[in-house]
Scaffold this motif. Structure first.
Motif, mmCIF file in Angstrom:
data_model
loop_
_atom_site.group_PDB
_atom_site.id
_atom_site.type_symbol
_atom_site.label_atom_id
_atom_site.label_comp_id
_atom_site.label_asym_id
_atom_site.label_seq_id
_atom_site.Cartn_x
_atom_site.Cartn_y
_atom_site.Cartn_z
ATOM 1 N N GLN A 160 -6.654 -11.243 -11.250
ATOM 2 C CA GLN A 160 -6.248 -11.374 -9.815
ATOM 3 C C GLN A 160 -6.558 -9.806 -9.201
ATOM 4 O OE1 GLN A 160 -2.223 -12.123 -8.741
ATOM 5 N NE2 GLN A 160 -1.913 -12.412 -10.974
ATOM 6 N N PHE A 161 -6.731 -9.742 -8.167
ATOM 7 C CA PHE A 161 -6.377 -8.488 -7.218
ATOM 8 C C PHE A 161 -5.278 -8.072 -6.726
ATOM 9 C CE2 PHE A 161 -11.032 -9.231 -8.140
ATOM 10 C CZ PHE A 161 -11.810 -8.100 -8.547
ATOM 11 N N ASN B 236 -3.960 -4.848 -4.362
ATOM 12 C CA ASN B 236 -4.224 -3.620 -3.866
ATOM 13 C C ASN B 236 -5.461 -3.355 -4.062
ATOM 14 O OD1 ASN B 236 -1.679 -3.229 -2.641
ATOM 15 N ND2 ASN B 236 -0.904 -2.332 -4.365
ATOM 16 N N LYS B 237 -6.437 -4.143 -4.173
ATOM 17 C CA LYS B 237 -8.073 -4.285 -4.240
ATOM 18 C C LYS B 237 -8.102 -3.498 -5.763
ATOM 19 C CE LYS B 237 -8.764 -3.410 0.677
ATOM 20 N NZ LYS B 237 -9.424 -2.564 1.710
ATOM 21 N N LYS B 238 -7.384 -3.571 -6.644
ATOM 22 C CA LYS B 238 -7.771 -3.384 -7.707
ATOM 23 C C LYS B 238 -7.355 -4.571 -8.932
ATOM 24 C CE LYS B 238 -5.738 1.312 -7.544
ATOM 25 N NZ LYS B 238 -4.829 2.284 -7.826
ATOM 26 N N PRO B 239 -8.617 -4.806 -9.999
ATOM 27 C CA PRO B 239 -8.277 -5.839 -10.833
ATOM 28 C C PRO B 239 -7.071 -5.688 -11.578
ATOM 29 C CG PRO B 239 -10.270 -4.536 -11.431
ATOM 30 C CD PRO B 239 -9.291 -4.086 -10.060
ATOM 31 N N ARG B 240 -6.400 -6.871 -11.954
ATOM 32 C CA ARG B 240 -5.290 -7.064 -12.673
ATOM 33 C C ARG B 240 -5.426 -8.080 -13.730
ATOM 34 N NH1 ARG B 240 0.793 -8.086 -12.193
ATOM 35 N NH2 ARG B 240 1.538 -7.079 -13.808
#
Length: 93
Positions: A60-61, A63-67
């Motif tokens: 998922q994303f 704060n616009k970062k992939p996690r």
């Protein structure tokens, strides 16, 4: 004696499974820190465990970062427990 599960027996996959057996879930960065692996190698090993049905990996994303969040499945828990029992048998001999 039952043979050791080759999918789990790999050093990095064993480390991933060992960590996931003791937590509800773990993200990619945590697994990378704990295993001291490269991101490419860790990604590949996670994919292999996921393809085998041993873990779930949800991307998922935040704060616009992939996690990527990983958790062990019931099938993975059984496979790991079987692996540990097989290993105990080898240690008895």
């Amino acid at each position: 004696m039952k043979p050791l599960n080759p999918l789990i027996h790999s050093q990095l996959r064993l480390a991933i499974m060992s960590i996931l057996m003791n937590v509800e879930s773990a993200d990619f960065v945590y697994l990378q820190e704990k295993t001291a692996s490269t991101s490419g190698n860790l990604s590949r090993q996670i994919e292999m465990l996921k393809d085998a049905g041993y873990i779930e990996a949800e991307r998922q994303f935040v704060n616009k970062k992939p996690r990527t969040e990983c958790r062990v499945t019931d099938e993975g828990r059984r496979a790991f427990e079987d692996y540990v029992e097989s290993l105990k048998e080898y240690l008895k001999h």
